[in-house]
Design a protein around this motif. Sequence first.
Motif, PDB file in Angstrom:
ATOM      1  N   ASN A 255       0.790  -1.246   0.000  1.00 39.06           N
ATOM      2  CA  ASN A 255       0.000   0.000   0.000  1.00 39.06           C
ATOM      3  C   ASN A 255       0.817   1.287   0.000  1.00 39.06           C
ATOM      4  O   ASN A 255       0.261   2.366   0.198  1.00 39.06           O
ATOM      5  CB  ASN A 255      -0.994   0.041   1.164  1.00 39.06           C
ATOM      6  N   ASN A 257       2.323   4.573  -1.294  1.00 43.22           N
ATOM      7  CA  ASN A 257       1.874   5.480  -2.350  1.00 43.22           C
ATOM      8  C   ASN A 257       3.057   5.774  -3.283  1.00 43.22           C
ATOM      9  O   ASN A 257       3.771   6.770  -3.127  1.00 43.22           O
ATOM     10  CB  ASN A 257       1.332   6.771  -1.715  1.00 43.22           C
ATOM     11  N   GLU A 259       3.112   6.602  -6.393  1.00 44.49           N
ATOM     12  CA  GLU A 259       2.968   7.769  -7.277  1.00 44.49           C
ATOM     13  C   GLU A 259       3.443   9.056  -6.604  1.00 44.49           C
ATOM     14  O   GLU A 259       3.989   9.952  -7.256  1.00 44.49           O
ATOM     15  CB  GLU A 259       1.533   7.898  -7.812  1.00 44.49           C
ATOM     16  N   ASN A 292      -2.460  -4.693 -10.391  1.00 44.44           N
ATOM     17  CA  ASN A 292      -3.005  -3.379 -10.067  1.00 44.44           C
ATOM     18  C   ASN A 292      -2.745  -2.346 -11.175  1.00 44.44           C
ATOM     19  O   ASN A 292      -1.924  -1.441 -11.018  1.00 44.44           O
ATOM     20  CB  ASN A 292      -2.413  -2.892  -8.733  1.00 44.44           C
ATOM     21  N   GLN A 295      -3.013   1.486 -10.246  1.00 44.50           N
ATOM     22  CA  GLN A 295      -1.832   2.103  -9.621  1.00 44.50           C
ATOM     23  C   GLN A 295      -0.813   2.491 -10.688  1.00 44.50           C
ATOM     24  O   GLN A 295      -0.211   3.567 -10.640  1.00 44.50           O
ATOM     25  CB  GLN A 295      -1.204   1.134  -8.619  1.00 44.50           C
TER      26      GLN A 295
END
Length: 424
Positions: A255, A257, A259, A292, A295
């Motif tokens: 999980n 982040n 980005e 994913n 994402q």
Amino acid sequence: MQLEKYIIDEHNNELIDKHRRNLEQVAEGINGLDAVLKKLAAFNIAIPSWALGTGGTRFGRFSGGGEPRSLEEKIEDVGVIHALNRSSNSISLHIPWDIPENASSIKALASQLGLHFDAVNSNTFQDQPDQKHSYKYGSLHHVDKAVREQAIQHNIEVINYGVQLGSKALSVWLSDGSNFPGQLNFRKAFQNTLESLQTIYDALPDDWKVWIEYKPFEPNFYSTTIGDWGQSLLLANKLGGKAATLVDLGHHLPNTNIEQIVSLLLMEGKLAGFHFNDSKYGDDDLTVGSINPYQLFLIFNELVEGMDTRGMNHSTAIGWMIDASHNVKDPIEDLLQSVQAIKIAYAQALIVDKKALTDAQNNNDVALAQEILQDAYRTDVRPLIAEASLRMGGALNPISTFRRLKVRDQLIKERGTQTVATGL
Ligand code: RM4
Ligand code: MN
Ligand code: MN
């Protein structure tokens, strides 16, 4: 083996009518279609030499047939991939898995297939039979200077191979770390790593870069000496302008982040490049976009926005590479799928309405901002990828062409069923 263009064209002809209809449909809603297609056509992703054989786990390896037996055959396989998708024009070597014994003939073979050499990767995470000191307790961070020196020399040797091949970057990933609390003095380990990297940095040619990859765990499970982007960036900043941080998608705790990491590294001019893969649990090295894809799109959205803000060339300003390993699929098919997934995410990021998104952000219109992103993400951009490939002389549907041409059967005939490629 080499794929002739006319064979690819023959299969394209069967698909062309349907393709045109699909393209027309999606093209309608896209502003600046031609610019998007040009960017897609220019976008290439390097193939790592270790991904052309069947990967394994620590429990076993189940080789498929027709695996490349030599560096030359690996280059040929990348040639097949590039002939099909026109988006894989370089290969990244891992030394010593793939030592270019005769650099000029290796280079000639590659350029005959339209390929060049991407970053070279050093390997101080395994002991080699002829090596004096063991990397059991690390390499560049080791408590013993003699071990550090050996690892430094290896990296310099890798740079020298890369120079002969025309590479422009050294990619360093260290497995250095500790398995148990108390095993390591973190500060000394970091300082040793910095000092070792400084010596390697000083050996870089002027137009070269060193890319510092981070990873939070495995093969060490308590700590890793370059464990996250903070530690990598710290090193890169201390080393200087030729050093930057490499992001491998699989090297994050669940999980994370990613980005946001990408956005800030770009802002600092310290994003060296990418290792693409996908994962469910850790460094699973699965096919890009298989778990994913949203994402991946969000990452590309930051990449495009960040690169445009700094006026960077999307296709050349950063290193793009796949770093995956697959134990149940045909490696070539898997790589074709990965490249396709990357291009889909890139195309979706290109069609985000940036002006509308900025306005929504400035107005704190949260719902609209989400709508704008998801509008792009939910667009079926595959006809755009197909069109870009077609214009470059590639296949409309690389995997179906690969299967139609029975490439794997031919490779098995040439190389046999029992071959095992070097790599993971
Ligand atoms: C590591 C890391 C490196 C790759 C090796 C094979 O997990 O991702 O980039 O070279 O695997
Ligand atoms: Mn990697
Ligand atoms: Mn990895």
